[in-house]
Design an enzyme around this catalytic site. Structure first.
Site, short mmCIF file in Angstrom:
data_model
loop_
_atom_site.label_atom_id
_atom_site.label_comp_id
_atom_site.label_asym_id
_atom_site.label_seq_id
_atom_site.Cartn_x
_atom_site.Cartn_y
_atom_site.Cartn_z
N GLY A 75 0.82 -1.21 0.00
CA GLY A 75 0.00 0.00 0.00
C GLY A 75 0.86 1.26 0.00
O GLY A 75 0.53 2.25 -0.66
N THR A 76 1.95 1.22 0.73
CA THR A 76 2.84 2.38 0.81
C THR A 76 3.36 2.75 -0.57
O THR A 76 3.35 3.92 -0.97
CB THR A 76 4.02 2.06 1.77
OG1 THR A 76 3.47 1.75 3.05
CG2 THR A 76 4.97 3.24 1.89
N GLY A 203 -2.53 -6.02 0.00
CA GLY A 203 -2.94 -7.42 0.15
C GLY A 203 -3.17 -7.86 1.58
O GLY A 203 -4.17 -8.52 1.89
N CYS A 328 5.11 4.25 20.05
CA CYS A 328 6.38 4.51 20.73
C CYS A 328 7.38 4.88 19.65
O CYS A 328 7.82 4.03 18.89
CB CYS A 328 6.81 3.24 21.45
SG CYS A 328 8.25 3.50 22.44
#
Ligand code: PLP
Length: 386
Positions: A75-76, A203, A328
């Site tokens: 997706g990135t 996916g 974090c």
């Protein structure tokens, strides 16, 4: 963790279990059917048939044409590729519009283009995580290349009016991209005839493996690839196809088509029972995100007065997986940028937890969670009070 059962996985927005039917279709391409789909022999051609089928299946899920689906690594990459393409295609336009609740795949890419001399306008959301399309319109300038607005938020599940925003972009003659990584397979999508130029999906959010995604590129959009090399994916994404994963994503898309409606009803009912019971049994539980427009899978809750990390730890010990509403980063716990963008106090953000349901969750699992979670919250509140 209790030995008698497996974990209870309520972190499906983070990643999903590979569906056994997906794995079954993938296996031959990791063993015997290893030909290169670009190969000029029948062995390769058979593999090409399988990747073509994957294009068809993903296209069916998106309501578009198979040639409009470009497989990527995640997706990135799809998000980066869409914004990159728009900036390349319109070099005289150096401005991007996006929102404060996007995934870092969009926000950090935007930061990178700012370092290369572009300008970015980040449109804010309200305390329910809602976006006003008029504010998006007001942010568009003559030099705007692309507007990128996610279809649904990964942390809160809030659904955005992307079809309306796409119309606004059409009227202004700018590219429109939507990050639909959390939406595809969870909501019906029909892209044909819509003024959406690019749509990203991944996916591992819909029961296919990690490391494969797709970018929908409207056949009417001009496009410049991010990854340059061979002619794969119609010259829009170079690199030898990740065949097994592409086949897996195709199968996952087919399964999502078949189960969308039933799963939606069933999973929504699980999520709703979860929230109703908690709101009934516990005081001071707040739903984060617009309750009227949320994905049926997602529940982001603030348990006032408790530290979400402590809850997460207790749930983890009980074999229940979910996510913090904070992350974090530099050793210190930071409230998530999404909850901060919704103008939450640090205290509310630090008491927030995301539970995300999916295809493999059951009523029996929910019964168990609803047994353990209220007890955990009560105990932690007693500790804080004592
Ligand atoms: N966009 C959204 C909304 C997401 O939730 C995610 C993953 O969490 C991504 C993009 C990135 O997808 P991938 O993990 O496939 O790179």
């Amino acid at each position: 963790m209790p030995a008698e059962r497996e974990i209870i996985y309520l972190d499906n927005n983070s990643s999903t279990r590979i569906d056994p039917a997906v794995l079954e279709e993938m296996l031959p391409f990791l063993t015997t059917r290893y030909g290169n789909p670009s190969g000029s022999h029948r062995f390769g051609a058979q593999v090409k048939e399988a990747t073509n089928l994957a294009h068809e299946r993903v296209a069916a899920l998106l309501g578009c044409e198979p040639e409009e689906v470009v497989f990527t690594s995640c997706g990135t990459e799809s998000d980066n590729a869409a914004i990159h393409s728009a900036l390349q295609m319109t070099p005289e336009r150096r401005h991007v519009v996006t929102t404060s609740v996007e995934h870092n795949a969009v926000l950090n890419y935007c930061e990178a283009v700012v370092r290369r001399g572009c300008h970015v306008t980040v449109v804010p959301v309200d305390e329910q995580g809602r976006l006003d399309p008029e504010e998006v319109e007001a942010a568009i300038r003559p030099e705007t290349a692309i507007v990128s607005v996610m279809w649904a938020n990964n942390e809160t599940g809030v659904i955005y009016p992307v079809e309306k925003i796409a119309e606004i972009c059409r009227a202004h003659g700018v590219f429109f991209h939507t990050d639909a990584v959390q939406t595809v397979g969870k909501m019906p999508i029909h892209l044909a005839g819509k003024p959406i130029h690019f749509l990203s999906l991944s996916g591992h959010k819909l029961h296919a493996p990690k490391g494969v995604g797709a970018l929908y590129v409207n056949k009417k959009s001009r496009f410049q690839p991010l990854i340059i090399g061979g002619p794969q994916e119609g010259g829009r994404r170079a690199g030898t196809d990740n065949v097994a994963s592409i086949v897996g994503l195709g199968k996952a898309a087919e399964l999502a088509m078949e189960t969308l409606e039933e799963e939606n009803t069933r999973v929504r009912a699980l999520r709703d029972r979860f929230e109703e019971t908690l709101l009934d049994e516990l005081e001071d539980v707040l739903i984060n995100g617009d309750p009227k427009a949320r994905l049926p899978t997602t529940s982001n809750l603030a348990f006032t007065g408790v530290d979400a990390q402590a809850v997460l730890l207790k749930l983890d010990q009980a074999g229940i997986c979910c996510s913090l509403g904070s992350s974090c980063t530099t050793g210190a716990i930071q409230p998530s940028h999404v909850l901060r963008a919704m103008h939450f106090s640090n205290q509310r953000a630090r008491s927030s937890i995301r539970f995300s349901f999916g295809r493999f969750n059951t009523e029996v699992e929910l019964d168990e969670v609803l047994e353990i979670l209220p007890r955990t919250i009560r105990r932690l509140r007693e500790l804080v009070a004592s």
